[in-house]
Write an enzyme that holds these catalytic residues in place. Structure first.
Site, short mmCIF file in Angstrom:
data_model
loop_
_atom_site.label_atom_id
_atom_site.label_comp_id
_atom_site.label_asym_id
_atom_site.label_seq_id
_atom_site.Cartn_x
_atom_site.Cartn_y
_atom_site.Cartn_z
N GLY A 198 0.84 -1.21 0.00
CA GLY A 198 0.00 0.00 0.00
C GLY A 198 0.87 1.25 0.00
O GLY A 198 0.51 2.27 0.58
N ALA A 199 2.03 1.15 -0.67
CA ALA A 199 3.03 2.23 -0.59
C ALA A 199 2.86 3.28 -1.69
O ALA A 199 3.68 4.18 -1.81
CB ALA A 199 4.44 1.63 -0.64
N ASP A 245 -2.52 -7.26 -5.72
CA ASP A 245 -3.66 -7.22 -4.80
C ASP A 245 -3.27 -8.10 -3.62
O ASP A 245 -3.18 -9.33 -3.75
CB ASP A 245 -4.92 -7.76 -5.50
CG ASP A 245 -6.10 -7.89 -4.55
OD1 ASP A 245 -5.92 -7.66 -3.32
OD2 ASP A 245 -7.20 -8.23 -5.02
N ASN A 281 1.11 -2.65 5.24
CA ASN A 281 0.42 -1.38 5.48
C ASN A 281 -0.89 -1.26 4.69
O ASN A 281 -1.80 -0.56 5.14
CB ASN A 281 1.37 -0.23 5.10
CG ASN A 281 0.65 1.08 4.91
OD1 ASN A 281 0.32 1.76 5.88
ND2 ASN A 281 0.35 1.45 3.66
N SER A 317 -4.65 -0.42 13.95
CA SER A 317 -5.29 0.88 14.15
C SER A 317 -5.63 1.01 15.63
O SER A 317 -5.88 0.01 16.32
CB SER A 317 -6.58 0.97 13.33
OG SER A 317 -7.33 2.09 13.75
N TYR A 331 -13.83 -3.25 9.91
CA TYR A 331 -12.48 -2.66 10.02
C TYR A 331 -11.86 -2.96 11.40
O TYR A 331 -10.71 -3.41 11.50
CB TYR A 331 -12.59 -1.15 9.80
CG TYR A 331 -11.27 -0.41 9.76
CD1 TYR A 331 -10.45 -0.44 8.64
CD2 TYR A 331 -10.85 0.35 10.86
CE1 TYR A 331 -9.24 0.26 8.60
CE2 TYR A 331 -9.65 1.06 10.83
CZ TYR A 331 -8.85 1.01 9.70
OH TYR A 331 -7.66 1.70 9.68
N LYS A 364 -8.50 -5.11 12.27
CA LYS A 364 -7.32 -4.50 12.92
C LYS A 364 -7.03 -5.14 14.28
O LYS A 364 -5.87 -5.17 14.71
CB LYS A 364 -7.52 -2.98 13.04
CG LYS A 364 -7.59 -2.27 11.70
CD LYS A 364 -6.30 -2.43 10.90
CE LYS A 364 -6.28 -1.60 9.62
NZ LYS A 364 -5.03 -1.77 8.87
P1 NAP Z 1 -4.76 5.12 1.90
O1 NAP Z 1 -4.38 6.53 1.77
O2 NAP Z 1 -6.12 4.71 1.46
O3 NAP Z 1 -3.65 4.21 1.20
C1 NAP Z 1 -3.79 2.81 1.17
C2 NAP Z 1 -3.01 2.29 -0.02
O4 NAP Z 1 -3.23 0.86 -0.07
C3 NAP Z 1 -3.51 2.85 -1.35
O5 NAP Z 1 -2.41 3.17 -2.18
C4 NAP Z 1 -4.33 1.72 -1.91
O6 NAP Z 1 -4.38 1.67 -3.34
C5 NAP Z 1 -3.58 0.50 -1.40
N1 NAP Z 1 -4.42 -0.69 -1.44
C6 NAP Z 1 -5.74 -0.79 -1.19
N2 NAP Z 1 -6.17 -2.03 -1.38
C7 NAP Z 1 -5.10 -2.76 -1.77
C8 NAP Z 1 -4.89 -4.12 -2.13
N3 NAP Z 1 -5.90 -4.99 -2.14
N4 NAP Z 1 -3.65 -4.52 -2.48
C9 NAP Z 1 -2.62 -3.63 -2.50
N5 NAP Z 1 -2.75 -2.35 -2.20
C10 NAP Z 1 -3.97 -1.90 -1.82
O7 NAP Z 1 -4.67 4.65 3.43
P2 NAP Z 1 -3.76 5.20 4.63
O8 NAP Z 1 -4.56 6.16 5.40
O9 NAP Z 1 -2.42 5.57 4.13
O10 NAP Z 1 -3.69 3.88 5.52
C11 NAP Z 1 -2.59 2.98 5.50
C12 NAP Z 1 -2.79 1.94 6.59
O11 NAP Z 1 -2.91 2.60 7.86
C13 NAP Z 1 -4.07 1.12 6.43
O12 NAP Z 1 -3.83 -0.20 6.84
C14 NAP Z 1 -5.03 1.81 7.37
O13 NAP Z 1 -6.04 0.94 7.81
C15 NAP Z 1 -4.11 2.19 8.50
N6 NAP Z 1 -4.63 3.27 9.32
C16 NAP Z 1 -4.88 4.51 8.78
C17 NAP Z 1 -5.38 5.51 9.61
C18 NAP Z 1 -5.66 6.90 9.10
O14 NAP Z 1 -6.19 7.71 9.89
N7 NAP Z 1 -5.33 7.24 7.88
C19 NAP Z 1 -5.64 5.24 10.97
C20 NAP Z 1 -5.38 3.98 11.47
C21 NAP Z 1 -4.86 2.99 10.65
P3 NAP Z 1 -5.55 2.50 -4.11
O15 NAP Z 1 -5.12 3.91 -4.05
O16 NAP Z 1 -5.55 1.99 -5.50
O17 NAP Z 1 -6.82 2.20 -3.39
#
Ligand code: NAP
Length: 261
Positions: free
Chosen positions: A9-10, A60, A86, A156, A169, A173
């Site tokens: 997810g980078a 994926d 991630n 999370s 979710y 987590k």
């Molecule tokens: P984000 O901005 O939505 O980025 C997630 C990335 O993962 C995106 O590039 C997405 O690609 C990719 N992805 C989604 N489904 C995938 C799959 N099946 N295979 C490979 N890649 C995939 O999310 P983020 O906020 O950076 O979150 C990153 C991590 O931190 C997640 O695990 C999230 O649950 C956790 N987290 C985030 C928060 C927050 O407040 N942001 C809080 C707690 C935990 P696409 O762009 O194509 O969808």
């Protein structure tokens, strides 16, 4: 030779922040994994621009064939020493309105994927450890006989107390924490440390889609009075991938500005 870290997810958000920090500050070459090939390639280029090597792999993470192909490519690229799981998604709704499809999708990407990736990578590491043990002529050498390896799983903060509208979710987590502790126990004998990070409310495309009113309500509840940034999470991932955390395993770091003290 530079070590290699796989970061899923980078292509954007927290994962991009982690990939850049590990490259710039821990000297890692990076396997940039994302379902979106374009964004993965763009982050791989950013890493090359700072003088480290990177490959972009479209994958994926919930699909086992994709995962096996990605792990093969990563080990061809270099000596994989760290994995940061991630990639994650949300599909929010109240329990009574939540569809089975949204439940399955979130559990598959946020939890099953970590089982698939960690299993595939650990299997490679264990094969290598067995060869080292054979060369040493010992059945079960001490873990320190093997190279140090690191797994960091992104959970999370909501895994601790639940969250309205996020049954899928939160369950995924919380599962990540259980999986992390179990892998830590099973893989310690091979010198693998497995830890988790529990982000609070972080500014990324995932949270950008939330209404401003809700965002402000969340910020008001955070003692440090701001949303976290991807760099805040990347800092603790960097610590868990560095030698400074070699004696820490099965642990989870809460990075939430004091939200859940
Ligand atoms: P984000 O901005 O939505 O980025 C997630 C990335 O993962 C995106 O590039 C997405 O690609 C990719 N992805 C989604 N489904 C995938 C799959 N099946 N295979 C490979 N890649 C995939 O999310 P983020 O906020 O950076 O979150 C990153 C991590 O931190 C997640 O695990 C999230 O649950 C956790 N987290 C985030 C928060 C927050 O407040 N942001 C809080 C707690 C935990 P696409 O762009 O194509 O969808």
């Amino acid at each position: 030779m530079s070590k290699v870290a796989i970061v899923t997810g980078a292509g954007r958000g927290i994962g991009r922040g982690i990939a850049l920090k590990l490259a710039k500050e821990l000297d890692y070459n990076i396997v940039v994994v994302d379902i979106d090939e374009e964004s993965a390639s763009s982050v791989a280029q950013e890493i090359k621009n700072v003088g480290k090597d990177a490959i972009a792999v479209k994958c994926d993470v919930s699909n086992n064939e994709d995962v096996e192909r990605m792990v093969e490519k990563s080990f061809e690229f270099g000596e994989v020493d760290a994995v940061v799981n991630n990639a994650g998604i949300t599909r929010d709704s109240l329990l009574l309105k939540m569809s089975e499809k949204d439940w399955d999708m979130v559990l598959n990407i946020n939890l099953k994927a970590l089982f698939l990736i960690n299993k595939a990578v650990c299997s490679k590491w264990v094969s290598e450890c067995k060869k080292i043990a054979e060369d040493l002529g010992e059945d079960r050498p001490a873990p320190s006989a093997y190279p140090k390896r690191k797994i960091v799983n992104i959970s999370s903060i909501v895994a601790k107390g639940g969250n309205v509208g996020q049954a899928n979710y939160v369950s995924s987590k919380a599962g990540v924490i259980g999986l992390t502790k179990t892998i830590a126990k099973e893989m310690s004998r091979y010198n693998v440390n497995c830890n988790a990070v529990q982000p609070g409310f972080i500014k990324t495309p995932m949270t950008d889609k939330m209404p401003e009113k809700i965002i402000n309500k969340f910020i008001a509840a955070i003692p440090l009075q701001r949303m976290g940034l991807p760099e805040d999470i990347a800092g603790s991932v960097k610590f868990l991938c560095s030698p400074d955390s070699d004696y820490i395993t099965g642990f989870s770091i809460e990075v939430d500005g004091g939200l859940d003290m």
